[in-house]
Motif scaffolding. Structure first.
Motif, PDB file in Angstrom:
ATOM      1  N   UNK A 183       2.774   7.213  12.173  1.00  0.00           N
ATOM      2  CA  UNK A 183       3.750   7.877  11.307  1.00  0.00           C
ATOM      3  C   UNK A 183       3.586   7.382   9.884  1.00  0.00           C
ATOM      4  N   UNK A 184       4.398   7.896   8.981  1.00  0.00           N
ATOM      5  CA  UNK A 184       4.371   7.480   7.589  1.00  0.00           C
ATOM      6  C   UNK A 184       4.690   5.993   7.455  1.00  0.00           C
ATOM      7  N   UNK A 185       5.351   5.405   8.447  1.00  0.00           N
ATOM      8  CA  UNK A 185       5.674   3.973   8.414  1.00  0.00           C
ATOM      9  C   UNK A 185       4.422   3.100   8.461  1.00  0.00           C
ATOM     10  N   UNK A 186       3.293   3.689   8.821  1.00  0.00           N
ATOM     11  CA  UNK A 186       2.045   2.928   8.915  1.00  0.00           C
ATOM     12  C   UNK A 186       1.352   2.750   7.563  1.00  0.00           C
ATOM     13  N   UNK A 187       1.884   3.364   6.507  1.00  0.00           N
ATOM     14  CA  UNK A 187       1.208   3.350   5.216  1.00  0.00           C
ATOM     15  C   UNK A 187       2.040   2.632   4.160  1.00  0.00           C
ATOM     16  N   UNK A 188       1.438   1.609   3.562  1.00  0.00           N
ATOM     17  CA  UNK A 188       2.103   0.814   2.540  1.00  0.00           C
ATOM     18  C   UNK A 188       1.222   0.716   1.298  1.00  0.00           C
ATOM     19  N   UNK A 189       1.881   0.544   0.156  1.00  0.00           N
ATOM     20  CA  UNK A 189       1.157   0.333  -1.101  1.00  0.00           C
ATOM     21  C   UNK A 189       1.558  -1.012  -1.670  1.00  0.00           C
ATOM     22  N   UNK A 190       0.555  -1.834  -2.021  1.00  0.00           N
ATOM     23  CA  UNK A 190       0.788  -3.189  -2.490  1.00  0.00           C
ATOM     24  C   UNK A 190       0.381  -3.366  -3.943  1.00  0.00           C
ATOM     25  N   UNK A 191       1.124  -4.205  -4.638  1.00  0.00           N
ATOM     26  CA  UNK A 191       0.726  -4.724  -5.941  1.00  0.00           C
ATOM     27  C   UNK A 191       0.821  -6.245  -5.838  1.00  0.00           C
ATOM     28  N   UNK A 192      -0.330  -6.899  -5.938  1.00  0.00           N
ATOM     29  CA  UNK A 192      -0.394  -8.353  -5.838  1.00  0.00           C
ATOM     30  C   UNK A 192      -0.733  -8.905  -7.221  1.00  0.00           C
ATOM     31  N   UNK A 193       0.107  -9.793  -7.731  1.00  0.00           N
ATOM     32  CA  UNK A 193      -0.173 -10.433  -9.005  1.00  0.00           C
ATOM     33  C   UNK A 193      -0.956 -11.712  -8.730  1.00  0.00           C
ATOM     34  N   UNK A 194      -2.223 -11.704  -9.123  1.00  0.00           N
ATOM     35  CA  UNK A 194      -3.118 -12.833  -8.924  1.00  0.00           C
ATOM     36  C   UNK A 194      -3.204 -13.641 -10.215  1.00  0.00           C
ATOM     37  N   UNK A 195      -3.055 -14.960 -10.098  1.00  0.00           N
ATOM     38  CA  UNK A 195      -3.144 -15.823 -11.272  1.00  0.00           C
ATOM     39  C   UNK A 195      -4.337 -16.758 -11.127  1.00  0.00           C
ATOM     40  N   UNK A 196      -4.966 -17.058 -12.249  1.00  0.00           N
ATOM     41  CA  UNK A 196      -6.170 -17.874 -12.253  1.00  0.00           C
ATOM     42  C   UNK A 196      -5.809 -19.343 -12.118  1.00  0.00           C
ATOM     43  N   UNK A 197      -6.409 -19.997 -11.129  1.00  0.00           N
ATOM     44  CA  UNK A 197      -6.201 -21.430 -10.959  1.00  0.00           C
ATOM     45  C   UNK A 197      -6.810 -22.153 -12.162  1.00  0.00           C
ATOM     46  N   UNK A 198      -6.059 -23.063 -12.794  1.00  0.00           N
ATOM     47  CA  UNK A 198      -6.492 -23.639 -14.077  1.00  0.00           C
ATOM     48  C   UNK A 198      -7.872 -24.281 -14.065  1.00  0.00           C
ATOM     49  N   UNK A 211       5.781  -4.422  -2.586  1.00  0.00           N
ATOM     50  CA  UNK A 211       5.374  -3.492  -1.531  1.00  0.00           C
ATOM     51  C   UNK A 211       6.202  -2.215  -1.585  1.00  0.00           C
ATOM     52  N   UNK A 212       5.526  -1.079  -1.566  1.00  0.00           N
ATOM     53  CA  UNK A 212       6.173   0.210  -1.336  1.00  0.00           C
ATOM     54  C   UNK A 212       5.853   0.610   0.099  1.00  0.00           C
ATOM     55  N   UNK A 213       6.865   0.646   0.949  1.00  0.00           N
ATOM     56  CA  UNK A 213       6.647   1.072   2.328  1.00  0.00           C
ATOM     57  C   UNK A 213       6.768   2.595   2.430  1.00  0.00           C
ATOM     58  N   UNK A 214       6.277   3.139   3.549  1.00  0.00           N
ATOM     59  CA  UNK A 214       6.266   4.605   3.749  1.00  0.00           C
ATOM     60  C   UNK A 214       5.633   5.294   2.540  1.00  0.00           C
ATOM     61  N   UNK A 215       4.492   4.792   2.119  1.00  0.00           N
ATOM     62  CA  UNK A 215       3.856   5.256   0.889  1.00  0.00           C
ATOM     63  C   UNK A 215       3.059   6.534   1.143  1.00  0.00           C
ATOM     64  N   UNK A 216       3.626   7.650   0.748  1.00  0.00           N
ATOM     65  CA  UNK A 216       2.983   8.945   0.962  1.00  0.00           C
ATOM     66  C   UNK A 216       1.652   9.032   0.217  1.00  0.00           C
ATOM     67  N   UNK A 217       1.536   8.363  -0.926  1.00  0.00           N
ATOM     68  CA  UNK A 217       0.297   8.412  -1.697  1.00  0.00           C
ATOM     69  C   UNK A 217      -0.869   7.718  -0.979  1.00  0.00           C
ATOM     70  N   UNK A 218      -0.579   6.950   0.069  1.00  0.00           N
ATOM     71  CA  UNK A 218      -1.621   6.262   0.821  1.00  0.00           C
ATOM     72  C   UNK A 218      -2.019   7.001   2.086  1.00  0.00           C
ATOM     73  N   UNK A 219      -1.312   8.071   2.380  1.00  0.00           N
ATOM     74  CA  UNK A 219      -1.527   8.782   3.638  1.00  0.00           C
ATOM     75  C   UNK A 219      -2.796   9.616   3.584  1.00  0.00           C
TER      76      UNK A 219
END
Length: 219
Positions: A183-198, A211-219
Motif C-alpha cells: 500500500x501507500x504506507x510502504x513508501x517514505x521520503x527522507x531528508x537526512x542532514x549529514x554533517x562533516x566530521x571535523x 520523514x514524509x510517510x505515505x509519500x505519493x511522490x515515491x510510488x
C-alpha cells in the motif's frame, strides 16, 4: 505488521519499522537545517566489513545478515563532499539495521555514522524493534536520491525515497514473518542532514532526520 510509534524525536520523525506510519512531512526551508551542527567523535569496533573501506572509518563493522537486503539504487553526485555524504547516509541506515540485528542501540556503527538528533533518532528506532521482539527480513530499496550542500560546505542534505513493500518485520521468538499487502504506507521520503566530521577520513554523520510517510511522490 509492527510499526514504530508515530512520535516526534527532537524535530525528526521516526523511521517506520515496516510498512509505514501515519506521520506528516516535517517542515523545512531553503536553508539546510543543522548546517552549523557539530559532530561527535565516532567509536570503533573490530572486523571491518559490509561496505567499501573508503566509505567508513577503520574498524567499524557494517555487516548485515543476508536476510536484510538494503539496496541503494542511486548514482553518486560529481561533487566529492556530496558523494561522501550520500555514501555515509547509506551507512547510517546500514548501522540502524545492524543495531536491530545485534539487538543493541550502542553498536559502534551507530555512533560512527550519527550525531546529535540523528544519534537519538537511530537509538529510538532500534529500541522500537528490540522492545517489539522483532528483527527485519526482505529487501528495503532506496532510490531517487538528490543532494544539496550548505553555503559553508559543512552540511549536505541527502534526500531519497524508500520502498519497504518487500521488507518485513519478523518475530524473534516464533520466526513468523509479518507480511501485509502492499500500500501507500510502504513508501517514505527522507531528508537526512549529514554533517562533516571535523577531522579524519572524510566521515559524514547524520545529524537530523525528516520523514514524509505515505509519500505519493515515491510510488
Amino acid at each position: 505488521m509492527p510499526v514504530t510509534a508515530a512520535l516526534a524525536v527532537t524535530g525528526a520523525l521516526l523511521l517506520t519499522a515496516c510498512g509505514g506510519s501515519d506521520g506528516d512531512e516535517s517542515k523545512d526551508s531553503d536553508k539546510i537545517a543543522g548546517a552549523e551542527q557539530g559532530a561527535d567523535k565516532p567509536e570503533k569496533s573490530a572486523d571491518p566489513s559490509g561496505a567499501p573501506a573508503e566509505d567508513k572509518p577503520d574498524g567499524v563493522d557494517l555487516t548485515l545478515p543476508k536476510s536484510m537486503n538494503l539496496v541503494f539504487d542511486w548514482n553518486k553526485p560529481k561533487d566529492k563532499n556530496e558523494a561522501a555524504a550520500m555514501s555515509d547516509a547509506a551507512n547510517f541506515f546500514r548501522a540502524i539495521y545492524r543495531g536491530v540485528d545485534k539487538r543493541t542501540t550502542d553498536d559502534a556503527a551507530v555512533t560512527a555514522y550519527s550525531t546529535a538528533d540523528g544519534l537519538r533518532y537511530a537509538k529510538v528506532q532500534i529500541k522500537e524493534w528490540i522492545d517489539g521482539g522483532w528483527t527485519a527480513t526482505g529487501t528495503l530499496r532506496h532510490y531517487q536520491a538528490s543532494t544539496r550542500s550548505s553555503a559553508n560546505g559543512k552540511s549536505v542534505e541527502v534526500s531519497f525515497c524508500a520502498d519497504s513493500s518487500k521488507f518485513y518485520g519478523k518475530e524473534i521468538k516464533s520466526g513468523k514473518v509479518l507480511k501485509t499487502e502492499g500500500s501507500i504506507k510502504d513508501f517514505d521520503h527522507y531528508k537526512i542532514i549529514m554533517v562533516k566530521y571535523p577531522t579524519g577520513k572524510g566521515l559524514w554523520q547524520a545529524s537530523k532526520v525528516f520523514v514524509e510517510t505515505k509519500a505519493e511522490k515515491c510510488r
